[in-house]
Design a protein around this motif. Structure first.
Motif, PDB file in Angstrom:
ATOM      1  N   GLY A 158      -6.201  -1.788   5.237  1.00 46.06           N
ATOM      2  CA  GLY A 158      -5.526  -1.016   4.207  1.00 46.06           C
ATOM      3  C   GLY A 158      -4.264  -1.703   3.703  1.00 46.06           C
ATOM      4  N   ALA A 159      -3.885  -1.345   2.470  1.00 41.94           N
ATOM      5  CA  ALA A 159      -2.735  -1.983   1.836  1.00 41.94           C
ATOM      6  C   ALA A 159      -1.438  -1.681   2.572  1.00 41.94           C
ATOM      7  CB  ALA A 159      -2.628  -1.544   0.379  1.00 41.94           C
ATOM      8  N   ARG A 160      -1.309  -0.472   3.110  1.00 36.59           N
ATOM      9  CA  ARG A 160      -0.065  -0.108   3.794  1.00 36.59           C
ATOM     10  C   ARG A 160       0.220  -1.055   4.956  1.00 36.59           C
ATOM     11  NH1 ARG A 160       0.717   5.841   6.209  1.00 36.59           N
ATOM     12  NH2 ARG A 160      -1.210   5.238   7.262  1.00 36.59           N
ATOM     13  N   THR A 161      -0.803  -1.400   5.714  1.00 38.59           N
ATOM     14  CA  THR A 161      -0.614  -2.322   6.841  1.00 38.59           C
ATOM     15  C   THR A 161      -0.106  -3.671   6.359  1.00 38.59           C
ATOM     16  OG1 THR A 161      -2.377  -1.241   8.082  1.00 38.59           O
ATOM     17  CG2 THR A 161      -1.778  -3.454   8.770  1.00 38.59           C
ATOM     18  N   ALA A 162      -0.685  -4.169   5.263  1.00 41.74           N
ATOM     19  CA  ALA A 162      -0.262  -5.461   4.725  1.00 41.74           C
ATOM     20  C   ALA A 162       1.173  -5.413   4.202  1.00 41.74           C
ATOM     21  CB  ALA A 162      -1.214  -5.900   3.619  1.00 41.74           C
ATOM     22  N   VAL A 163       1.520  -4.301   3.522  1.00 44.51           N
ATOM     23  CA  VAL A 163       2.884  -4.163   2.989  1.00 44.51           C
ATOM     24  C   VAL A 163       3.900  -4.124   4.132  1.00 44.51           C
ATOM     25  CG1 VAL A 163       4.454  -2.643   1.739  1.00 44.51           C
ATOM     26  CG2 VAL A 163       2.155  -3.040   0.855  1.00 44.51           C
ATOM     27  N   VAL A 164       3.634  -3.278   5.123  1.00 47.03           N
ATOM     28  CA  VAL A 164       4.556  -3.162   6.257  1.00 47.03           C
ATOM     29  C   VAL A 164       4.663  -4.494   6.989  1.00 47.03           C
ATOM     30  CG1 VAL A 164       4.940  -2.059   8.497  1.00 47.03           C
ATOM     31  CG2 VAL A 164       4.192  -0.690   6.550  1.00 47.03           C
ATOM     32  N   GLY A 165       3.532  -5.155   7.216  1.00 46.11           N
ATOM     33  CA  GLY A 165       3.560  -6.453   7.897  1.00 46.11           C
ATOM     34  C   GLY A 165       4.382  -7.480   7.146  1.00 46.11           C
ATOM     35  N   GLY A 166       4.206  -7.524   5.819  1.00 40.16           N
ATOM     36  CA  GLY A 166       4.976  -8.472   5.009  1.00 40.16           C
ATOM     37  C   GLY A 166       6.464  -8.179   5.048  1.00 40.16           C
ATOM     38  N   PHE A 167       6.834  -6.895   4.979  1.00 40.74           N
ATOM     39  CA  PHE A 167       8.246  -6.518   5.048  1.00 40.74           C
ATOM     40  C   PHE A 167       8.849  -6.885   6.406  1.00 40.74           C
ATOM     41  CE2 PHE A 167       8.144  -2.846   1.703  1.00 40.74           C
ATOM     42  CZ  PHE A 167       7.955  -3.783   0.713  1.00 40.74           C
TER      43      PHE A 167
END
Length: 426
Positions: free
Chosen positions: A75-84
């Motif tokens: 999911g996109a949320r996991t990728a966003v949080v990981g990148g942050f």
């Protein structure tokens, strides 16, 4: 199956936009520092720091396609949080860097997180909103990010006026904290349920993944067409300072004021413009943005004949406002077009591919533009104008091959109708 009811959306979107603002302020804090931080704190030469950061940028570019499978699988949320989180760790490790390899390691963390940002955030907006609501949320995000980065840059300028080690340290720590806050807000965000036809791509179907993207010729054409348009976004930061101070003999403070003018107008006008574009085909709005970009570049080139005086600064302001109009037309529209043209279950890989056009343009811009400026400033603007016109033409040519939902903005269904359709699908 639970459905996404209307009362949840405003609170969720507000929380998401608060996270965007925190990330933008954190990123904006770092913009005025950039290479100067390591030069001031470590005493390393600018050329040596430049080599380290260039390698870091290339490493970030190399690993950016990995964001696609993460988005599709978890999911996109996991990728966003990981990148942050990765970027936050990178910034918070800056005060501990003292050697070339430490600078390279910290810079790579920031570059890796930064390169995954566009694709993962675009995919997350696609999960949060549909149709015209998606365009509006993208516009609000774009405006807020510009405002946040401007505020962060202004705050950093005030702090750095002290010109001490603690001032530089506080700026990069502030960047890390801003990203950490954004990560927490996104991690605790309540996401809407997936529609029944959208599978969580835990196991991509046979022959899927990046092979599917590479076989999708219209999407690849869309990606290639965006490269000359993406180059435009480096012109204010790379070309304009050199052009104004060296070719036009203008004040060194002018490029900063023009950049501020651009940021303020985008922040105030993006949502309004996007609402007016709802009935316009996305391909044509983005292509029109390219035409307006070209007009601004011709205006900049003609200022080489203007001489000095107040009319020069009026001309620079007018050309910058024209450029800004092009950005208002192209910026959010192109992102929504790329997102809607991607299939739901492989959106992460598709968007990672599309945003390589932005990454490649950003990486190539400094060397390309400085080489062109060494030959001729008007030639540089003419090159950009010709490029965006070709990119706009390519957008129009690929339009008939793209999915209808990508080209035309559709209004989101009312909750009752959506609930009925979901129940029917079940």
């Amino acid at each position: 199956m639970p459905t996404d009811t209307a009362p949840h959306r405003p609170a969720r979107n507000l929380r998401y936009l608060t996270a965007v603002a925190a990330e933008a302020v954190g990123s904006g804090l770092y913009v005025p520092v950039s290479l100067l931080y390591f030069h001031h704190v470590t005493g390393m030469s600018m050329s040596r720091i430049g080599v380290a950061m260039t390698i870091a940028a290339l490493l970030g570019l190399a690993v950016s396609p990995l964001a696609g499978p993460v988005i599709d699988r978890w999911g996109a949320r996991t990728a966003v949080v990981g990148g942050f989180v990765v970027r936050a760790v990178g910034f918070l490790s800056y005060p501990m860097t003292h050697s070339f390899w430490q600078v390279l390691a910290a810079g790579t963390l920031v570059a890796v997180g930064d390169r995954s940002f566009q694709a993962s955030v675009q995919a997350m907006v696609a999960e949060l909103a549909q149709g015209a609501d998606r365009d509006r949320l993208l516009a609000a995000q774009y405006s807020l990010r510009n405002a946040g980065m401007g505020a962060g840059g202004l705050l950093a300028g005030v702090v750095l006026g002290v010109d001490s080690d603690w001032a530089y340290q506080s700026v990069v720590i502030g960047s890390g904290v801003g990203l950490a806050v954004a990560a927490v807000l996104i991690a605790t965000l309540r996401m809407p349920p997936r529609a029944p036809h959208v599978r969580p791509a835990a196991r991509p179907r046979a022959g899927s993944g990046y092979r599917t993207v590479l076989r999708d010729r219209p999407y690849l054409q869309l990606t290639v067409a965006n490269i000359p348009l993406a180059l435009c976004y480096s012109s204010l930061s790379v070309i304009l300072p050199v052009y104004v101070t060296q070719s036009l003999k203008g004040s060194p403070s002018t490029p900063g004021l023009l950049f501020t003018l651009n940021t303020v107008v985008v922040s105030l006008a993006q949502v309004f413009v996007t609402r007016r574009l709802v009935r316009t085909r996305r391909t044509r709005a983005a292509a029109l943005g390219g035409v307006v970009f070209a007009a601004s570049f011709v205006s900049f080139a003609l200022l080489d004949l203007a001489g000095t005086g107040w009319w020069l600064y009026a001309g620079l302001a007018a050309a910058t406002l024209t450029y800004t109009c092009g950005e208002l037309l192209h910026g959010t529209t192109s992102g929504a077009l790329a997102s809607e043209a991607a299939p739901d279950d492989l959106r992460g890989r598709y968007l990672s591919t599309y945003f390589l056009s932005w990454s490649v343009a950003k990486a190539a811009a400094p060397a390309m533009f400085t080489a062109l400026l060494a030959e001729s400033a008007p030639l540089t603007w003419a090159f950009l104008a010709a490029g965006v016109l070709l990119g706009s033409l390519a957008l129009l040519r690929v339009e008939p091959k793209l999915p209808h939902r990508a080209v035309r903005v559709t209004c989101e269904q009312k909750p009752a109708a959506k609930d009925a359709s979901l129940a029917q699908a079940q």
